[in-house]
Write a protein that holds these residues in place. Structure first.
Motif, PDB file in Angstrom:
ATOM      1  N   TYR A  89       0.833  -1.204   0.000  1.00 44.15           N
ATOM      2  CA  TYR A  89       0.000   0.000   0.000  1.00 44.15           C
ATOM      3  C   TYR A  89       0.869   1.256   0.000  1.00 44.15           C
ATOM      4  CZ  TYR A  89      -4.001  -2.998   1.206  1.00 44.15           C
ATOM      5  OH  TYR A  89      -4.985  -3.947   1.200  1.00 44.15           O
ATOM      6  N   THR A  90       1.925   1.238   0.803  1.00 43.41           N
ATOM      7  CA  THR A  90       2.819   2.387   0.873  1.00 43.41           C
ATOM      8  C   THR A  90       3.513   2.617  -0.469  1.00 43.41           C
ATOM      9  OG1 THR A  90       3.230   1.972   3.221  1.00 43.41           O
ATOM     10  CG2 THR A  90       4.788   3.404   2.087  1.00 43.41           C
ATOM     11  N   SER A 183       5.315  13.446  12.693  1.00 49.52           N
ATOM     12  CA  SER A 183       4.635  13.180  11.429  1.00 49.52           C
ATOM     13  C   SER A 183       3.628  14.282  11.117  1.00 49.52           C
ATOM     14  CB  SER A 183       3.919  11.831  11.488  1.00 49.52           C
ATOM     15  OG  SER A 183       3.219  11.571  10.291  1.00 49.52           O
ATOM     16  N   ALA A 184       2.934  14.761  12.143  1.00 48.78           N
ATOM     17  CA  ALA A 184       1.954  15.837  11.954  1.00 48.78           C
ATOM     18  C   ALA A 184       2.628  17.110  11.459  1.00 48.78           C
ATOM     19  CB  ALA A 184       1.223  16.102  13.264  1.00 48.78           C
ATOM     20  N   ARG A 214       4.943   4.796   7.449  1.00 48.38           N
ATOM     21  CA  ARG A 214       5.147   3.331   7.430  1.00 48.38           C
ATOM     22  C   ARG A 214       5.906   2.873   8.689  1.00 48.38           C
ATOM     23  NH1 ARG A 214       4.952  -1.002   8.314  1.00 48.38           N
ATOM     24  NH2 ARG A 214       5.277  -2.850   7.020  1.00 48.38           N
ATOM     25  N   SER A 215       6.841   3.664   9.141  1.00 49.32           N
ATOM     26  CA  SER A 215       7.584   3.310  10.366  1.00 49.32           C
ATOM     27  C   SER A 215       6.667   3.366  11.576  1.00 49.32           C
ATOM     28  CB  SER A 215       8.797   4.228  10.555  1.00 49.32           C
ATOM     29  OG  SER A 215       8.403   5.540  10.913  1.00 49.32           O
ATOM     30  N   LYS A 219       5.951   0.419  14.345  1.00 47.35           N
ATOM     31  CA  LYS A 219       6.004   0.603  15.797  1.00 47.35           C
ATOM     32  C   LYS A 219       4.681   0.236  16.445  1.00 47.35           C
ATOM     33  CE  LYS A 219       9.471   4.282  15.530  1.00 47.35           C
ATOM     34  NZ  LYS A 219       9.715   5.742  15.642  1.00 47.35           N
ATOM     35  N   ALA A 220       3.582   0.516  15.705  1.00 43.68           N
ATOM     36  CA  ALA A 220       2.273   0.176  16.242  1.00 43.68           C
ATOM     37  C   ALA A 220       2.114  -1.332  16.367  1.00 43.68           C
ATOM     38  CB  ALA A 220       1.177   0.737  15.336  1.00 43.68           C
ATOM     39  N   GLU A 221       2.698  -2.068  15.417  1.00 38.75           N
ATOM     40  CA  GLU A 221       2.626  -3.520  15.484  1.00 38.75           C
ATOM     41  C   GLU A 221       3.295  -4.027  16.742  1.00 38.75           C
ATOM     42  OE1 GLU A 221       1.111  -5.645  13.475  1.00 38.75           O
ATOM     43  OE2 GLU A 221       0.343  -4.099  12.146  1.00 38.75           O
TER      44      GLU A 221
END
Length: 221
Positions: A89-90, A183-184, A214-215, A219-221
């Motif tokens: 997707y990225t 990111s914001a 994507r990073s 990290k969320a994973e």
């Protein structure tokens, strides 16, 4: 007269269906609805304070988007997104958004670009104030509004669909650790580069931003 009343009711019902679908997407992104888990329409309807019908209809919309899958006699299972899915997707978003940002930098007026500033500022505000839903909505609005300046409606539609499929399951954890703020802030950096007419710089910023996003997923994973 009867036809007009019926039409009004249908419109109101469709609006509720869209509102429920939006709320369900937000719950998936924030992690309230977990991948692999099965949820019933009556149970979700009770949470939302609506009847089960608009929830079922909204779930069917999300099924067509690939976000959930029906489970016979039980409800709907939130689909899981693999690391490979996220990478692909990225990659597609990069192929579309990076050159489009360069194109828009060269063709958009200053007024059109400045109109994006309040939205970019809203993304930063929401990240700093831990307003997760506000952050997601402003981020979506910024990216799709920017791409819309290309004049290609199908392009905007495609990226919008990709964004729906790339949910950040651990976003709430990242938010608690203030990892969303850098990111914001990249949205404001991108806007300044575009206003300066720096197409190459804008493309590089968008490339870095998508890599940053994507990073965050990793990290969320």
């Amino acid at each position: 007269m009867g036809h007009l009343k019926q039409r009004t009711l249908v419109t109101a019902r469709e609006r509720l269906r869209d509102q429920v679908a939006h709320a369900l997407r937000a719950a998936m992104i924030s992690g309230e609805l977990r991948p692999g888990e099965v949820y019933s329409a009556p149970g979700l309807a009770e949470d939302f304070g609506v009847s089960a019908t608009p929830v079922r209809e909204a779930m069917l919309d999300l099924t067509r988007e690939g976000l959930v899958e029906p489970v016979r006699n039980k409800g709907f299972r939130v689909t899981e997104v693999t690391e490979k899915d996220l990478d692909q997707y990225t990659e597609i978003r990069a192929l579309i958004e990076i050159p489009t940002v360069g194109q828009v930098t060269r063709t958009a007026t200053r007024e059109e670009l400045e109109a994006l500033r309040p939205v970019a500022e809203e993304i930063v505000r929401a990240a700093r104030e831990h307003d997760l839903i506000g952050y997601l909505e402003a981020d979506r609005q910024f990216h799709l509004s920017l791409l819309a300046l290309s004049g290609n409606d199908r392009l905007v539609e495609t990226v919008g669909d990709l964004r729906k499929r790339t949910r950040l399951y651990g976003l709430s954890t990242l938010d608690e650790r203030d990892r969303l703020i850098p990111s914001a802030e990249e949205h404001l950096e991108l806007l300044e580069l575009m206003l300066a007419g720096d197409a190459e710089g804008a493309e590089a910023c968008m490339r870095r931003h998508l890599g940053h996003v994507r990073s965050l997923w990793a990290k969320a994973e």
